[in-house]
Design a protein around this motif. Structure first.
Motif, mmCIF file in Angstrom:
data_model
loop_
_atom_site.group_PDB
_atom_site.id
_atom_site.type_symbol
_atom_site.label_atom_id
_atom_site.label_comp_id
_atom_site.label_asym_id
_atom_site.label_seq_id
_atom_site.Cartn_x
_atom_site.Cartn_y
_atom_site.Cartn_z
ATOM 1 N N LEU A 10 -4.224 -1.718 5.818
ATOM 2 C CA LEU A 10 -4.626 -1.415 4.444
ATOM 3 C C LEU A 10 -4.768 -2.678 3.610
ATOM 4 N N TRP A 11 -3.939 -3.688 3.868
ATOM 5 C CA TRP A 11 -4.139 -4.976 3.199
ATOM 6 C C TRP A 11 -5.514 -5.528 3.529
ATOM 7 N N ASP A 12 -5.872 -5.446 4.790
ATOM 8 C CA ASP A 12 -7.185 -5.931 5.219
ATOM 9 C C ASP A 12 -8.294 -5.188 4.474
ATOM 10 N N GLY A 69 -13.714 5.545 5.175
ATOM 11 C CA GLY A 69 -12.264 5.540 5.104
ATOM 12 C C GLY A 69 -11.624 4.497 6.002
ATOM 13 N N VAL A 70 -10.298 4.462 5.966
ATOM 14 C CA VAL A 70 -9.506 3.523 6.757
ATOM 15 C C VAL A 70 -8.572 4.327 7.657
ATOM 16 N N GLY A 71 -8.540 3.997 8.931
ATOM 17 C CA GLY A 71 -7.674 4.705 9.863
ATOM 18 C C GLY A 71 -6.245 4.199 9.809
ATOM 19 N N VAL A 72 -5.289 5.102 9.647
ATOM 20 C CA VAL A 72 -3.874 4.750 9.683
ATOM 21 C C VAL A 72 -3.181 5.624 10.732
ATOM 22 N N PRO A 101 0.840 -1.201 0.000
ATOM 23 C CA PRO A 101 0.000 0.000 0.000
ATOM 24 C C PRO A 101 0.877 1.254 0.000
ATOM 25 N N TYR A 102 0.449 2.279 -0.733
ATOM 26 C CA TYR A 102 1.251 3.500 -0.806
ATOM 27 C C TYR A 102 0.338 4.711 -0.941
ATOM 28 N N ASN A 103 0.902 5.879 -0.646
ATOM 29 C CA ASN A 103 0.154 7.117 -0.782
ATOM 30 C C ASN A 103 0.168 7.550 -2.239
ATOM 31 N N ILE A 152 2.032 -1.402 11.211
ATOM 32 C CA ILE A 152 0.659 -1.853 11.344
ATOM 33 C C ILE A 152 -0.217 -1.326 10.220
ATOM 34 N N ASN A 153 0.182 -0.207 9.596
ATOM 35 C CA ASN A 153 -0.603 0.360 8.499
ATOM 36 C C ASN A 153 -0.654 -0.575 7.298
#
Length: 289
Positions: free
Chosen positions: A66-68, A99-102, A49-51, A61-62
């Motif tokens: 993000l994979w999940d 959204g997803v929390g990172v 995963p990338y920005n 853990i990010n």
């Protein structure tokens, strides 16, 4: 020893870790591992995963978080960005998207240390570590982004969709989406998502997966209104999976399609259902038809 500060409570951070851990354990206990799936889901785990703006890869853990999200929500891309980054690019996050929390780790450096470091020609040292919480969105959840941010996937090779299957899917009128690493029906948003046929080890198996998920769609609240409220591992959940499995097999047989795999992810729950109720298999077959 300096203690980390955070914009969110320690309990919320722990909850995030526990969510990911429980998810991984549940997948392993359920026996869903890449080498037994009819499609190649490794694309979801090999890509990092990338920005989408900075091209910087997420870490720690990010990555798991993000994979999940990629697997569970069927995102085709590994690129993520914030709400403001999407706006800055001339696009926007679609209304209703979640959204997803990172977590981003930073250090608070005092002005005195910064001045000393500047005078000595070195990088600032020390400081107090703290965590910041950000919400990011997949580029799949956005609209209006530049083409270089959302490059379309390559076209699906000709001949992988059997014409009789393609005609039936179109005739259903279902919101049928192709792409991503997961196959599922979303009752909340009323659409079906299935990986590309060229992601399957044997593309003919795409058809049975497609009709399995379409069976869930047929059972949706706006159509046959079957009970699809059961949680994973419950009797109700296993019963609905049994119906969809049989339905997929019936449709493939009717269209003359012979898959090379059997869907047995829920074999144990199916056996439990059938053993407890001698008429369960009859009702499932009727619902599948």
């Amino acid at each position: 020893m300096a203690h980390a500060r955070t914009t969110r409570s320690a309990g919320e951070r722990t909850n995030l870790y526990e969510q990911i851990t429980r998810r991984i354990i549940a997948e392993l206990e359920a026996g869903r591992v890449p080498w037994v799936q009819p499609w190649d889901s490794s694309k979801a785990s090999i890509g990092m995963p990338y920005n989408a703006v900075s091209d910087r890869r997420y870490s720690g853990i990010n990555v798991l978080t993000l994979w999940d999200a990629i697997v569970s929500r069927g995102f085709a891309s590994h690129a993520f960005l914030t709400f403001r980054q999407a706006l800055a690019l001339g696009g926007h996050v679609r209304r209703g998207e979640r959204g997803v929390g990172v977590i981003y780790t930073r250090r608070f450096i005092s002005k005195e240390e910064r001045r000393r470091a500047d005078n000595e020609g070195r990088e600032p040292s020390g400081g107090i570590p703290f965590l910041k919480w950000f919400t990011v969105f997949s580029v799949d959840q956005c609209e209006g982004l530049p083409a270089h941010i959302c490059e379309p996937p390559p076209p699906i090779p000709v001949g992988l969709f059997l014409p009789q299957a393609e005609a039936l899917i179109e005739a259903t009128g279902a919101d049928f989406r192709i792409g991503g690493p997961s196959a599922y029906y979303s009752p909340r948003h009323d659409y079906v998502q299935v990986p590309r046929p060229d992601d399957f080890h044997d593309p003919v198996n795409w058809h049975r997966t497609a009709f399995h998920e379409l069976s869930h769609w047929v059972g949706g609240a706006a159509r046959l209104d079957r009970d699809q409220t059961g949680s994973f591992g419950s009797i109700a959940y296993g019963r609905e999976e049994l119906i969809a499995e049989m339905s997929g097999a019936f449709v493939c047989a009717a269209l003359g399609i012979t898959p090379t795999v059997r869907h047995a992810d829920y074999l144990a729950s199916w056996l439990e259902i059938i053993r407890e109720d001698s008429r369960a298999i009859l009702r499932a077959a009727s619902a599948a038809s």
